[in-house]
Design a protein around this motif. Structure first.
Motif, PDB file in Angstrom:
ATOM      1  N   ALA A   1       6.382   7.549   3.834  1.00 37.63           N
ATOM      2  CA  ALA A   1       6.795   7.682   5.043  1.00 37.63           C
ATOM      3  C   ALA A   1       5.551   8.047   6.028  1.00 37.63           C
ATOM      4  O   ALA A   1       5.565   7.422   7.014  1.00 37.63           O
ATOM      5  CB  ALA A   1       7.897   8.529   5.274  1.00 37.63           C
ATOM      6  N   LEU A   2       4.807   9.078   5.325  1.00 34.47           N
ATOM      7  CA  LEU A   2       3.546   9.602   6.319  1.00 34.47           C
ATOM      8  C   LEU A   2       2.508   8.601   6.508  1.00 34.47           C
ATOM      9  O   LEU A   2       1.836   8.006   7.301  1.00 34.47           O
ATOM     10  CB  LEU A   2       3.013  10.742   5.398  1.00 34.47           C
ATOM     11  N   TRP A   3       2.387   7.565   5.220  1.00 34.28           N
ATOM     12  CA  TRP A   3       1.590   6.449   5.168  1.00 34.28           C
ATOM     13  C   TRP A   3       1.968   5.669   6.259  1.00 34.28           C
ATOM     14  O   TRP A   3       1.154   4.783   6.730  1.00 34.28           O
ATOM     15  CB  TRP A   3       1.217   5.873   3.797  1.00 34.28           C
ATOM     16  N   ALA A   4       3.157   4.864   6.319  1.00 41.39           N
ATOM     17  CA  ALA A   4       3.520   3.993   7.262  1.00 41.39           C
ATOM     18  C   ALA A   4       3.739   4.856   8.626  1.00 41.39           C
ATOM     19  O   ALA A   4       3.453   3.877   9.894  1.00 41.39           O
ATOM     20  CB  ALA A   4       5.092   3.712   6.903  1.00 41.39           C
ATOM     21  N   LEU A   5       3.752   6.030   8.884  1.00 40.36           N
ATOM     22  CA  LEU A   5       3.499   6.619  10.083  1.00 40.36           C
ATOM     23  C   LEU A   5       2.381   6.232  10.997  1.00 40.36           C
ATOM     24  O   LEU A   5       2.189   6.353  11.987  1.00 40.36           O
ATOM     25  CB  LEU A   5       3.923   8.196   9.926  1.00 40.36           C
TER      26      LEU A   5
ATOM     27  N   GLY B   1       8.226   3.872  -0.557  1.00 44.82           N
ATOM     28  CA  GLY B   1       7.999   4.761  -1.427  1.00 44.82           C
ATOM     29  C   GLY B   1       8.824   4.860  -2.688  1.00 44.82           C
ATOM     30  O   GLY B   1       8.346   5.256  -3.913  1.00 44.82           O
ATOM     31  N   LEU B   2      10.091   4.141  -2.962  1.00 45.33           N
ATOM     32  CA  LEU B   2      11.042   4.136  -3.908  1.00 45.33           C
ATOM     33  C   LEU B   2      10.708   3.028  -4.656  1.00 45.33           C
ATOM     34  O   LEU B   2      11.024   2.912  -5.870  1.00 45.33           O
ATOM     35  CB  LEU B   2      12.307   3.943  -3.381  1.00 45.33           C
ATOM     36  N   VAL B   3       9.885   2.071  -4.244  1.00 42.73           N
ATOM     37  CA  VAL B   3       9.787   0.625  -5.032  1.00 42.73           C
ATOM     38  C   VAL B   3       9.018   1.178  -6.549  1.00 42.73           C
ATOM     39  O   VAL B   3       9.444   0.372  -7.346  1.00 42.73           O
ATOM     40  CB  VAL B   3       8.711  -0.145  -4.220  1.00 42.73           C
TER      41      VAL B   3
ATOM     42  N   VAL C   1      10.453   2.921  17.297  1.00 40.35           N
ATOM     43  CA  VAL C   1       9.364   2.257  16.654  1.00 40.35           C
ATOM     44  C   VAL C   1       8.971   3.114  15.424  1.00 40.35           C
ATOM     45  O   VAL C   1       8.855   2.591  14.278  1.00 40.35           O
ATOM     46  CB  VAL C   1       8.222   1.704  17.555  1.00 40.35           C
ATOM     47  N   VAL C   2       8.476   4.379  15.866  1.00 42.43           N
ATOM     48  CA  VAL C   2       8.073   5.454  14.765  1.00 42.43           C
ATOM     49  C   VAL C   2       8.988   5.367  13.840  1.00 42.43           C
ATOM     50  O   VAL C   2       8.569   5.544  12.595  1.00 42.43           O
ATOM     51  CB  VAL C   2       7.574   6.634  15.460  1.00 42.43           C
ATOM     52  N   MET C   3      10.224   5.667  14.315  1.00 36.89           N
ATOM     53  CA  MET C   3      11.086   5.837  13.170  1.00 36.89           C
ATOM     54  C   MET C   3      11.653   5.002  12.285  1.00 36.89           C
ATOM     55  O   MET C   3      11.771   5.068  11.141  1.00 36.89           O
ATOM     56  CB  MET C   3      12.546   6.409  14.045  1.00 36.89           C
ATOM     57  N   ALA C   4      11.506   3.914  12.659  1.00 35.59           N
ATOM     58  CA  ALA C   4      11.669   2.646  11.916  1.00 35.59           C
ATOM     59  C   ALA C   4      10.463   2.287  10.745  1.00 35.59           C
ATOM     60  O   ALA C   4      10.856   2.145   9.646  1.00 35.59           O
ATOM     61  CB  ALA C   4      11.732   1.350  12.827  1.00 35.59           C
TER      62      ALA C   4
ATOM     63  N   GLY D   1       0.661  -1.223   0.073  1.00 37.64           N
ATOM     64  CA  GLY D   1      -0.179   0.100  -0.014  1.00 37.64           C
ATOM     65  C   GLY D   1       0.808   1.260  -0.082  1.00 37.64           C
ATOM     66  O   GLY D   1       0.456   2.311  -0.628  1.00 37.64           O
ATOM     67  N   GLN D   2       2.024   1.191   0.324  1.00 38.40           N
ATOM     68  CA  GLN D   2       2.757   2.514   0.954  1.00 38.40           C
ATOM     69  C   GLN D   2       3.539   2.674  -0.562  1.00 38.40           C
ATOM     70  O   GLN D   2       3.300   3.932  -1.070  1.00 38.40           O
ATOM     71  CB  GLN D   2       4.134   2.181   1.831  1.00 38.40           C
ATOM     72  N   TYR D   3       3.784   1.742  -1.517  1.00 37.36           N
ATOM     73  CA  TYR D   3       4.266   2.048  -2.835  1.00 37.36           C
ATOM     74  C   TYR D   3       3.213   2.515  -3.610  1.00 37.36           C
ATOM     75  O   TYR D   3       3.397   3.273  -4.714  1.00 37.36           O
ATOM     76  CB  TYR D   3       5.239   0.998  -3.326  1.00 37.36           C
ATOM     77  N   ARG D   4       2.038   1.933  -3.521  1.00 36.21           N
ATOM     78  CA  ARG D   4       0.903   2.398  -4.283  1.00 36.21           C
ATOM     79  C   ARG D   4       0.857   3.815  -4.404  1.00 36.21           C
ATOM     80  O   ARG D   4       0.670   4.795  -5.265  1.00 36.21           O
ATOM     81  CB  ARG D   4      -0.135   1.518  -3.948  1.00 36.21           C
ATOM     82  N   ILE D   5       0.526   4.258  -3.171  1.00 40.46           N
ATOM     83  CA  ILE D   5       0.028   5.596  -2.852  1.00 40.46           C
ATOM     84  C   ILE D   5       1.373   6.496  -2.942  1.00 40.46           C
ATOM     85  O   ILE D   5       0.742   7.771  -3.699  1.00 40.46           O
ATOM     86  CB  ILE D   5      -0.609   5.851  -1.319  1.00 40.46           C
ATOM     87  N   ALA D   6       2.325   5.985  -2.806  1.00 38.70           N
ATOM     88  CA  ALA D   6       3.625   6.860  -2.894  1.00 38.70           C
ATOM     89  C   ALA D   6       3.843   7.156  -4.633  1.00 38.70           C
ATOM     90  O   ALA D   6       3.922   8.422  -5.270  1.00 38.70           O
ATOM     91  CB  ALA D   6       4.754   6.351  -2.336  1.00 38.70           C
TER      92      ALA D   6
END
Length: 372
Positions: free
Chosen positions: A122-126, A257-259, A245-248, A86-91
């Protein structure tokens, strides 16, 4: 090299060899049970790829490696980030919309668009990171749900941002201008094929180097690995576990996001409803196969791409469904996990026996002159 180092090297080599043998044996049993031609299948899978397939393997490995690094960052922290898909899709969607608008010229547009993708991922994973530290929500559950949300959110937003593709029912964002495309690497002189390797393969190499340096050469990387190994010990050492945890999760999302960037800037030049799916889950398998090591994941990504590209030949040459490759990939990952666990336990048992022998050989302390 002393005996201890030889023993470690032998165990390190034993794990992948054992995994390969188990994978071949299990796949052969499945083929025999299904009545498929065993020899023909292995001949197809073990033959040298054609030049155009070599390029396709490297291109697929580039994307899979970026996905694997995103997963591996979470693994090192003890987090199971299943949300890379999901993160790479929205990114990718956000980067495609920004790049397609042509706010900036040429390479500046490319660089800023890649940064947009990283920030969006990063924001989506946050979200998952904050849910975990704030409400104790498992990152497994939250990232799975966020995958679904991202998929349908992008599909909804695509309706408003899409441009109709002439001569096709497919829709996509605005196609990138020629100046905003990353040129491929020609291998015509080496391999004799007109297909080109993604220019952003160098981005994947850079990400691997940064991943290796961050985890192995920085205090942050040490704290991240220490927290993943034992949160109790990390807290005792002064590490702020919640912040880690948050930073990871943020770093994992930024990598996710780079995928889609090699595909966006090197092949598709737009984000559409035909975007390649499943890259996040494939990256999960590649990270497991490569044991979260930057070099190991590179080899695993190439192997994954190799199997994927040769799957079409199974139908043509062996008369077997190309889905067999998915079975083989799953068996390989399962075999690797089991093999490394067996080797790890064997190593622990060998170390315990070594220590016991040394203790037994140590002379008892002299007690002469000590009153009873």
């Amino acid at each position: 090299m002393n005996s201890a180092n030889l023993r470690k090297a032998g165990l390190a080599l034993a794990a992948p060899v054992l995994a390969i043998l188990v994978a071949v044996a299990l796949t052969t049993l499945i083929l025999l049970a299904a009545g498929d031609p065993v020899l023909a299948v292995w001949q197809v899978l073990f033959k040298a790829p054609l030049p155009r397939q070599v390029v396709a393997i490297l291109n697929e490995a580039t994307v899979l490696y970026l996905s694997a690094v995103a997963v591996a960052i979470g693994f090192k922290m003890g987090l199971f980030n299943i949300g890379v898909d999901g993160q790479y899709r929205i990114a990718s969607f956000a980067a495609a919309v920004f790049a397609g608008a042509n706010f900036l010229p040429g390479w500046l547009n490319i660089i800023v668009s890649i940064l947009v993708a990283m920030v969006t991922g990063a924001l989506w994973a946050l979200i998952a990171g904050l849910l975990k530290v704030g409400r104790g929500v498992s990152e497994v559950i939250s990232t799975i749900m966020l995958n679904y949300i991202a998929t349908y959110l992008v599909a909804y937003l695509l309706k408003g941002a899409a441009v109709k593709v002439e001569g096709s029912n497919a829709t996509s964002t605005q196609v990138l201008a020629e100046s905003s495309r990353v040129p491929g690497i020609s291998v015509q002189a080496w391999l004799g094929t007109g297909r080109e390797i993604y220019g952003l393969i160098f981005l994947a190499i850079l990400v691997g180097i940064v991943y290796w340096f961050m985890l192995g050469k920085t205090r942050f990387g040490f704290d991240l690995r220490a927290t993943g190994a034992s949160q109790t010990a990390a807290v005792a050492s002064g590490v702020k576990v919640k912040r880690m945890v948050v930073m990871a999760m943020v770093l994992s999302g930024a990598s996710a996001g780079l995928v889609g960037m090699p595909l966006l800037f090197g092949q598709d030049y737009a984000y559409g409803d035909t975007v390649q799916a499943g890259l996040g889950f494939a990256g999960l398998s590649v990270a497991l196969l490569g044991r979260n090591h930057p070099v190991g994941m590179a080899f695993a990504a190439v192997l994954w791409g190799y199997l994927s590209q040769l799957s079409n030949g199974l139908q043509i040459s062996a008369g077997v469904s190309d889905k067999l490759v998915l079975i083989i990939q799953g068996i390989i990952v399962l075999s690797v996990v089991i093999a490394y666990e067996l080797v790890r336990r064997t190593g622990i048992a060998m170390e315990q026996r070594r220590v016991a022998r040394e203790l037994a050989a140590t002379p008892a302390p002299v007690t002469e002159g000590v009153p009873a």
